[in-house]
Design a protein around this motif. Structure first.
Motif, PDB file in Angstrom:
ATOM      1  N   GLN A 164       0.834  -1.194   0.000  1.00  0.00           N
ATOM      2  CA  GLN A 164       0.000   0.000   0.000  1.00  0.00           C
ATOM      3  C   GLN A 164       0.875   1.253   0.000  1.00  0.00           C
ATOM      4  N   GLN A 165       1.915   1.184   0.829  1.00  0.00           N
ATOM      5  CA  GLN A 165       2.850   2.307   0.961  1.00  0.00           C
ATOM      6  C   GLN A 165       3.557   2.590  -0.380  1.00  0.00           C
ATOM      7  N   ILE A 166       3.941   1.496  -1.061  1.00  0.00           N
ATOM      8  CA  ILE A 166       4.647   1.655  -2.333  1.00  0.00           C
ATOM      9  C   ILE A 166       3.731   2.259  -3.395  1.00  0.00           C
ATOM     10  N   VAL A 167       2.486   1.776  -3.434  1.00  0.00           N
ATOM     11  CA  VAL A 167       1.547   2.309  -4.424  1.00  0.00           C
ATOM     12  C   VAL A 167       1.299   3.792  -4.175  1.00  0.00           C
ATOM     13  N   THR A 168       1.123   4.165  -2.900  1.00  0.00           N
ATOM     14  CA  THR A 168       0.922   5.581  -2.569  1.00  0.00           C
ATOM     15  C   THR A 168       2.115   6.408  -3.045  1.00  0.00           C
ATOM     16  N   ALA A 169       3.314   5.892  -2.756  1.00  0.00           N
ATOM     17  CA  ALA A 169       4.530   6.609  -3.147  1.00  0.00           C
ATOM     18  C   ALA A 169       4.605   6.738  -4.672  1.00  0.00           C
ATOM     19  N   LEU A 170       4.216   5.662  -5.367  1.00  0.00           N
ATOM     20  CA  LEU A 170       4.243   5.683  -6.829  1.00  0.00           C
ATOM     21  C   LEU A 170       3.329   6.787  -7.359  1.00  0.00           C
ATOM     22  N   GLY A 207       7.067  13.224  -0.345  1.00  0.00           N
ATOM     23  CA  GLY A 207       6.809  11.798  -0.526  1.00  0.00           C
ATOM     24  C   GLY A 207       7.343  11.296  -1.846  1.00  0.00           C
ATOM     25  N   GLY A 208       6.760  10.209  -2.324  1.00  0.00           N
ATOM     26  CA  GLY A 208       7.192   9.651  -3.600  1.00  0.00           C
ATOM     27  C   GLY A 208       8.159   8.500  -3.421  1.00  0.00           C
ATOM     28  N   LEU A 209       8.463   7.817  -4.520  1.00  0.00           N
ATOM     29  CA  LEU A 209       9.286   6.613  -4.497  1.00  0.00           C
ATOM     30  C   LEU A 209      10.699   6.880  -3.995  1.00  0.00           C
ATOM     31  N   GLY A 210      11.257   8.018  -4.433  1.00  0.00           N
ATOM     32  CA  GLY A 210      12.632   8.324  -4.041  1.00  0.00           C
ATOM     33  C   GLY A 210      12.720   8.480  -2.532  1.00  0.00           C
ATOM     34  N   ASP A 211      11.733   9.162  -1.979  1.00  0.00           N
ATOM     35  CA  ASP A 211      11.690   9.389  -0.536  1.00  0.00           C
ATOM     36  C   ASP A 211      11.586   8.059   0.199  1.00  0.00           C
ATOM     37  N   LEU A 212      10.761   7.175  -0.338  1.00  0.00           N
ATOM     38  CA  LEU A 212      10.585   5.852   0.244  1.00  0.00           C
ATOM     39  C   LEU A 212      11.911   5.098   0.236  1.00  0.00           C
ATOM     40  N   ALA A 213      12.608   5.196  -0.893  1.00  0.00           N
ATOM     41  CA  ALA A 213      13.896   4.501  -1.017  1.00  0.00           C
ATOM     42  C   ALA A 213      14.886   5.031  -0.001  1.00  0.00           C
ATOM     43  N   ILE A 214      14.878   6.335   0.227  1.00  0.00           N
ATOM     44  CA  ILE A 214      15.828   6.917   1.177  1.00  0.00           C
ATOM     45  C   ILE A 214      15.450   6.586   2.612  1.00  0.00           C
ATOM     46  N   THR A 215      14.198   6.888   2.986  1.00  0.00           N
ATOM     47  CA  THR A 215      13.811   6.722   4.390  1.00  0.00           C
ATOM     48  C   THR A 215      13.716   5.259   4.814  1.00  0.00           C
ATOM     49  N   VAL A 272      14.664  -4.785   0.714  1.00  0.00           N
ATOM     50  CA  VAL A 272      13.593  -5.166  -0.208  1.00  0.00           C
ATOM     51  C   VAL A 272      12.882  -3.934  -0.745  1.00  0.00           C
ATOM     52  N   VAL A 273      12.512  -3.013   0.157  1.00  0.00           N
ATOM     53  CA  VAL A 273      11.856  -1.780  -0.273  1.00  0.00           C
ATOM     54  C   VAL A 273      12.771  -1.011  -1.223  1.00  0.00           C
ATOM     55  N   MET A 274      14.039  -0.978  -0.876  1.00  0.00           N
ATOM     56  CA  MET A 274      15.035  -0.296  -1.710  1.00  0.00           C
ATOM     57  C   MET A 274      15.025  -0.858  -3.134  1.00  0.00           C
ATOM     58  N   VAL A 275      15.107  -2.217  -3.209  1.00  0.00           N
ATOM     59  CA  VAL A 275      15.158  -2.872  -4.520  1.00  0.00           C
ATOM     60  C   VAL A 275      13.856  -2.625  -5.300  1.00  0.00           C
ATOM     61  N   ILE A 276      12.730  -2.733  -4.613  1.00  0.00           N
ATOM     62  CA  ILE A 276      11.450  -2.554  -5.297  1.00  0.00           C
ATOM     63  C   ILE A 276      11.314  -1.122  -5.830  1.00  0.00           C
ATOM     64  N   THR A 277      11.588  -0.119  -4.972  1.00  0.00           N
ATOM     65  CA  THR A 277      11.407   1.272  -5.420  1.00  0.00           C
ATOM     66  C   THR A 277      12.366   1.618  -6.554  1.00  0.00           C
ATOM     67  N   VAL A 278      13.621   1.212  -6.392  1.00  0.00           N
ATOM     68  CA  VAL A 278      14.578   1.512  -7.463  1.00  0.00           C
ATOM     69  C   VAL A 278      14.148   0.799  -8.748  1.00  0.00           C
ATOM     70  N   GLY A 279      13.670  -0.447  -8.573  1.00  0.00           N
ATOM     71  CA  GLY A 279      13.194  -1.211  -9.747  1.00  0.00           C
ATOM     72  C   GLY A 279      12.077  -0.476 -10.464  1.00  0.00           C
ATOM     73  N   ILE A 280      11.120   0.034  -9.684  1.00  0.00           N
ATOM     74  CA  ILE A 280       9.998   0.764 -10.297  1.00  0.00           C
ATOM     75  C   ILE A 280      10.505   2.005 -11.026  1.00  0.00           C
ATOM     76  N   ILE A 288      12.061   1.031 -14.322  1.00  0.00           N
ATOM     77  CA  ILE A 288      11.034   0.713 -15.318  1.00  0.00           C
ATOM     78  C   ILE A 288      10.369   1.997 -15.838  1.00  0.00           C
ATOM     79  N   MET A 289      10.116   2.912 -14.909  1.00  0.00           N
ATOM     80  CA  MET A 289       9.479   4.174 -15.265  1.00  0.00           C
ATOM     81  C   MET A 289      10.326   4.954 -16.285  1.00  0.00           C
ATOM     82  N   VAL A 290      11.606   5.070 -15.986  1.00  0.00           N
ATOM     83  CA  VAL A 290      12.505   5.821 -16.867  1.00  0.00           C
ATOM     84  C   VAL A 290      12.593   5.151 -18.241  1.00  0.00           C
ATOM     85  N   GLN A 291      12.733   3.808 -18.216  1.00  0.00           N
ATOM     86  CA  GLN A 291      12.787   3.084 -19.493  1.00  0.00           C
ATOM     87  C   GLN A 291      11.523   3.337 -20.306  1.00  0.00           C
ATOM     88  N   GLY A 292      10.396   3.262 -19.615  1.00  0.00           N
ATOM     89  CA  GLY A 292       9.106   3.450 -20.297  1.00  0.00           C
ATOM     90  C   GLY A 292       8.997   4.843 -20.889  1.00  0.00           C
TER      91      GLY A 292
END
Lengths: 343, 216
Positions: free
Chosen positions: B6-12, B169-177, B186-194, B197-201
């Motif tokens: 839920q937290q990741i989706v909100t950040a996204l 907020g946002g994904l970057g913030d999630l990755a840092i905090t 795990v959170v680090m890998v998931i957020t960076v992964g997203i 993918i976002m940048v590639q897209g």
């Protein structure tokens, strides 16, 4: 139709001033095809750009269609430009738009009704022979086709004047000829006055009625194409004429001239018009005890008038050769000049 | 370790919102600015030395301030516009100020690449300056403009990571905090992964659109 009076154009580069045009006077009649020739850097491009004020002259006056362009407001000038078509060396088409939209552009700018645009563009594309390319993009066309699009676009607003800035210089000789034919057709069918800027004397010979030779910003020679080609006065004009008339002596002939003596004399004979068809040389051979030997010659057609140029050698008694020369000078067939040629 | 999706989706969503809005406003600032930087140049449509000099200096000024500093420096301005200096909406203001001048430069570059002959043709057919810009310059530069805006968008995704500093907020913030400061790999890998993918897209979409417009 187009009159330039005392037009000068000076570029101030900050370091020094460069004079591109120096007191140029030019008068072009309605319906004429007028050529301006010069080497690169002679000021040709500045000249043609001064006619539709893409560049403003530093001094002088530019009159097109009775309107003194330099006195017009920006809005009036934009309107006046719709009466002056322009064709460019590098076509200057919009690569992001189809052939149809490119040709339609001048009409779209003046908010012409859609139906009228469609009709006019279809008509123009048919005229330049590109009906089947309406939906293509410029990238998909050859150089000649692109220039046809450029020409169609320049005609969209039904101008009375067409300016061609080196319109054929980026094209191969065959395509050049087809474009020149098209320009001639435009001149005939729509009675559009055409000003052509070029460095190719062939273009002038092919379609122009009049020509001006531009050298370092000055018009050094001007007149009908026939006048200038048959009797170029300045060295630069002579060089241009030579570039298409091929009347330069081959080396072998030049060696013969160097070796000439009283009994073997070499002359240049220039025929103009009907005299080209007269059997002057065979008459001479029959009437006088001299040998006639043609060393070099060519015949070109200028605006429908044949133009011949022969280098002949007369072998015989000096006395007889003199009689031959008298005969040639007195013949009523129009023989322009007979001269001992030193090369 | 449990992942709080839920937290990741909100950040996204926060990231997407920050990037989209700031991009929109940045383009609104950057497009006219970029056009002005071109047309006020020497020998161009509306040649004006003073205007060009001022715009050029202002763009350079904004471009030289590091984003994190800019974000803090404009807090009073942010408060004036959004009413608060904290939160996702507040992050949009510095992001747009950061990206706008950058987009102006990219647009300036694209417009300068347009063949001067095309403008000459436009002037020869009596187009008004407005028509020259809208019907000749921009359409001819559009393909390259889109690539520029793609680059700017990706830049904004990067900037959004720093928005955590103002509580954006946002994904970057999630990755840092969570990822960095709490060693939550795990959170680090998931957020960076997203983010990857976002940048590639974004880049692929930009490339496709730009190519489509170019129509080769």
């Amino acid at each position: 139709m187009i009159t330039l009076e005392h037009v000068s154009k000076v570029y101030d580069t900050g370091i020094k001033e460069i004079t591109a045009l120096d007191d140029v006077n030019l008068h072009i009649e309605k319906g004429e095809i007028y050529g301006v020739i010069g080497f690169s850097g002679a000021g040709k491009s500045s000249l043609v750009r001064c006619v539709n004020l893409l560049e403003r002259p530093t001094a002088g006056s530019v009159t097109v269609n009775g309107q003194e362009l330099l006195h017009l407001s920006p809005r009036e000038l934009r309107e006046a430009k719709k009466n002056i078509g322009m064709v460019f060396q590098h076509f200057n088409l919009l690569n992001s738009k189809t052939v149809f939209t490119n040709v339609a552009m001048p009409l779209l700018l003046s908010k012409t009704p859609k139906e009228e645009v469609k009709q006019r563009v279809t008509e123009l594309l048919e005229f330049v022979g590109l009906s089947d390319k309406a939906d293509n993009y410029p990238d998909q066309l050859s150089g000649g086709q692109k220039q046809r699009v450029g020409i169609a676009r320049s005609l969209a607003t039904q101008p009375s004047v067409l300016l061609c800035d080196e319109a054929t210089s980026a094209l191969d000789p065959e395509t050049t000829n087809s474009i020149l034919k098209l320009l001639k057709q435009i001149n005939h069918e729509y009675n559009i006055t055409i000003l052509i800027i070029t460095h190719e004397m062939g273009v002038i010979r092919e379609i122009c009625d009049k020509v001006a030779v531009l050298d370092r910003g000055k018009v050094v020679e001007a007149g009908s194409v026939f006048e200038v080609f048959s009797d170029p006065k300045t060295t630069i004009a002579q060089n241009f004429v030579r570039s298409v008339m091929h009347d330069q002596l081959p080396d072998s002939v030049y060696q013969l001239i160097k070796a000439q003596d009283e009994a073997h004399q070499i002359y240049r004979i220039v025929f103009i018009g009907e005299s080209t068809g007269s059997p002057l040389l065979s008459q001479i051979a029959k009437q006088f005890p001299v040998e006639v030997n043609v060393l070099f010659g060519n015949i070109t057609e200028l605006q429908g008038i044949p133009f011949g140029n022969l280098i002949v050698k007369f072998d015989g008694e000096p006395k007889e050769i003199n009689r031959v020369l008298m005969h040639i000078r007195h013949s009523d067939i129009t023989l322009k000049e007979v001269l001992a040629d030193a090369g | 370790m449990l992942v709080d999706w839920q937290q990741i989706v909100t950040a996204l969503w926060e990231t997407i919102a920050m990037v989209s809005f700031s991009l929109l406003f940045a383009v609104l600032i950057g497009l006219p600015l970029g056009i002005l930087l071109v047309v006020t140049r020497k020998g161009h449509l509306w040649e004006n030395k003073q205007v060009f000099a001022v715009l050029n200096a202002v763009v350079n000024l904004f471009r030289s301030v590091p984003f994190i500093i800019l974000m803090v420096a404009v807090i009073p301005f942010t408060r004036l516009i959004v009413g608060t200096s904290i939160g996702t909406a507040a992050a949009v203001v510095p992001m747009m100020l950061f990206s706008g001048p950058y987009i102006a430069r990219l647009i300036e570059n694209s417009l300068l690449e347009v063949d001067p002959g095309v403008m000459e043709a436009a002037q020869a057919m009596g187009a008004t300056p407005r028509q020259i810009i809208l019907r000749f310059l921009i359409p001819e530069a559009l393909s390259s403009l889109l690539l520029g805006i793609t680059i700017a968008t990706i830049g904004l995704v990067g900037a959004s990571a720093m928005a955590g500093a103002v509580g954006g907020g946002g994904l970057g913030d999630l990755a840092i905090t969570y990822g960095y400061q709490r060693f939550d790999t795990v959170v680090m890998v998931i957020t960076v992964g997203i983010l990857v993918i976002m940048v590639q897209g974004l880049q692929s979409t930009g490339n496709i659109l730009s190519k489509k417009i170019r129509r080769r």
